[in-house]
Design an enzyme around this catalytic site. Structure first.
Site, short mmCIF file in Angstrom:
data_model
loop_
_atom_site.label_atom_id
_atom_site.label_comp_id
_atom_site.label_asym_id
_atom_site.label_seq_id
_atom_site.Cartn_x
_atom_site.Cartn_y
_atom_site.Cartn_z
CG ASP A 73 -1.72 1.44 1.14
OD1 ASP A 73 -1.56 2.11 0.38
OD2 ASP A 73 -2.40 1.21 2.44
CD GLN A 83 -0.39 8.73 4.12
OE1 GLN A 83 0.52 9.76 4.02
NE2 GLN A 83 -1.57 8.83 4.32
#
Length: 413
Positions: A202, A205
Site C-alpha cells: 500500500d 503515503q
C-alpha cells in the site's frame, strides 16, 4: 522550497491575504489529502475543454485524442514507479479500490482454509477489511506483524515467525499514516517470495514523499492514490505484474472491459482494460499525470529532505512542551513528515477543535487504523502531517499554539 506555494491557488490566496474563508489557515493534513497546484487544475480543464470525448470507443479524431491523453497518463504513472510496462498500470478510484481489486480478483480465487494472509498491525483499514472478507469467505486466517510500540520497527524475528509456508499473501503499508515509519518492504517482499506468497504494498503515503521503484521492491502489486500527491480525488492506480494480471478475473464487469459478448458468456479485453469497466475517468487520469510531472519537477529527494527538516523542527519543539506525548519514533528521519501526538488531559478531538479556532488544520481520531490504536492503547490521537509547501514559520506558529492548549482547556500548570 517556499517558492512552490505560489503554484497553489489555495496557498496563493492565503499568502496574499485574500482568502476570507481560510484566513491565514495553516494546513497540516496532507496525509489525508494534498492541495492541488494550478498545473493540475489547468491540465484537467484543458482536457475537458479541448479533448473531451469517451476514450477507447470512438473512431473519430477527438476520441482518439482523448484515448491518447488517457494512455499517456498511464505511461506517466508507470514511469513514476518504474513499472516494467505501462500495461501493468490499472486505473482505479483510489488505493482502497486497488487493494479491493486484488482481494476479490486474486484472493478469493486462490486461497482456501488453512492458508494465511499476513499484514502489519499499522495498516490502514483499507488494507485490513478486504482481507478480513477474503478470510471469511475462504477460511483463511489473518495474521498481524506487530511492531515495537516506541519505534514502530518490525523485527526480523517477527517477520520470520509470522511469514511461514502457510502464508499466501503478504500485504503491507509502505509508510504508516499514523506512525510515519517506512516499513522494510524489500525485506518483507523477500520473505514473502521465499515461501511462495504474493507481495502487496500500500503506497498511498509513500509515493508523495519518496522515490518508489516497484521492480526494486519486487512488489507483485502496488496501490496508490492521486489525491495524496497533489492530484485529483477519485482516481488511483494499481500496479500488478503482467503475468499475474493476465491470470486474474476482472473485479468489475460491464462496458469496455469485454472482448466479445454473446447471450451465454463474455470474454475479456486485454490487460489492463479488462479491469477498467465502464467510462473511464480520463480527466482525472490527466490530472494525476500532471501532478506526477509536477512532483518530479520539484524532485522527490528535495521533498524528502524538506519533510525531514520540518519534522525535526516540529519534534524538537514538541519535546520542550510539557504534557505533550509523541506517538511513535522521535527521530524525524523515521517519520516521513507525519507527527502523531496526545496531550495529557485533552482529548484529541478537542486538540483539533482548539487549533482549528487558531486557523490550524490537523487530523484527530483513529486515522482509519483502529487495530494499531488498540495495540498502542490509544483510542484516538492528533496528527500533524507536513509537505513541501509547508514552512518553518507555520511550524513555529503551530508550536506556539500547541503550548497553550492545556491552559485553554482549563489546566493551570
Amino acid at each position: 522550497m517556499n517558492k512552490y506555494r505560489k503554484d497553489f491557488p489555495f496557498f496563493k490566496a492565503i499568502d496574499e491575504k485574500n482568502s476570507e474563508e481560510n484566513r491565514d489557515l495553516i494546513y497540516f493534513d496532507t496525509a489525508a489529502t494534498a492541495q492541488r497546484p494550478f498545473i493540475v487544475l489547468n491540465a484537467m480543464t484543458h482536457f475537458y475543454a479541448t479533448e473531451n470525448a469517451n476514450p477507447l470507443r470512438g473512431l473519430y479524431s477527438l476520441s482518439e485524442r482523448a484515448t491518447m491523453a488517457y494512455e499517456n497518463a498511464r505511461k506517466t504513472v508507470a514511469t513514476f514507479i518504474n513499472a516494467k510496462r505501462q500495461e501493468e498500470i490499472v486505473f482505479t478510484r483510489n488505493a482502497s479500490e486497488s487493494l479491493n481489486l486484488v482481494a476479490y480478483s486474486w484472493g478469493l480465487n486462490n486461497l482456501k482454509a488453512g492458508d494465511e494472509i499476513c499484514v502489519t498491525i499499522m495498516e490502514h483499514h483499507s488494507n485490513i477489511v478486504p482481507w478480513q472478507m477474503v478470510c471469511q469467505k475462504t477460511g483463511a486466517k489473518l495474521v498481524f506483524l506487530e511492531c515495537d510500540k516506541e519505534t514502530g520497527i518490525i523485527s526480523d524475528q517477527e517477520i520470520e515467525s509470522k511469514i511461514t509456508p502457510r502464508t499466501k499473501i503478504v500485504s503491507v503499508v509502505h509508510v504508516s499514516n499514523v506512525l510515519g515509519v517506512t516499513n522494510p518492504v524489500k525485506k518483507l517482499g523477500a520473505a514473502a517470495h521465499a515461501v511462495g506468497a504474493i507481495f502487496i504494498v500500500d503506497g498511498a503515503q509513500s509515493t508523495p514523499h519518496m522515490k518508489v521503484d516497484v521492480q526494486d521492491i519486487d512488489a507483485d502489486f502496488f496501490a496508490m492514490s492521486a489525491h495524496k500527491l497533489c492530484g485529483p480525488m477519485g482516481i488511483g492506480a494499481l500496479y500488478g505484474k503482467y503475468e499475474l494480471l493476465e491470470k486474474m478475473d476482472p473485479f468489475l464487469r460491464g462496458g469496455e472491459m469485454i472482448e466479445y459478448v454473446t447471450r451465454e458468456k463474455a470474454t475479456w479485453a486485454e490487460v489492463p482494460h479488462k479491469f477498467e469497466a465502464g467510462t473511464v475517468s480520463a480527466g482525472d487520469a490527466v490530472g494525476m499525470a500532471a501532478a506526477i510531472r509536477y512532483i518530479q519537477s520539484i524532485g522527490l529527494e528535495n521533498i524528502e529532505e524538506h519533510d525531514r527538516e520540518l519534522a525535526e523542527r516540529m519534534l524538537a519543539g514538541i519535546k520542550n512542551i510539557p504534557h505533550v506525548n509523541i506517538i511513535g519514533p522521535t527521530d524525524a528521519s523515521k517519520r516521513c513528515g507525519i507527527i502523531t501526538f496526545t496531550i495529557d488531559g485533552v482529548h484529541p478531538h478537542d486538540i483539533a477543535t482548539l487549533l482549528s479556532e487558531e486557523h490550524i488544520a490537523i487530523r484527530a481520531g483513529h486515522h482509519c487504523a483502529q487495530p494499531l490504536g488498540q495495540y498502542l492503547g490509544q483510542t484516538a490521537t492528533a496528527r500533524a502531517s507536513l509537505y513541501f509547501y509547508n514552512t518553518e514559520e507555520e511550524v513555529d506558529v503551530f508550536l506556539k499554539k500547541l503550548s497553550h492548549l492545556r491552559e485553554w482547556s482549563g489546566f493551570k500548570d
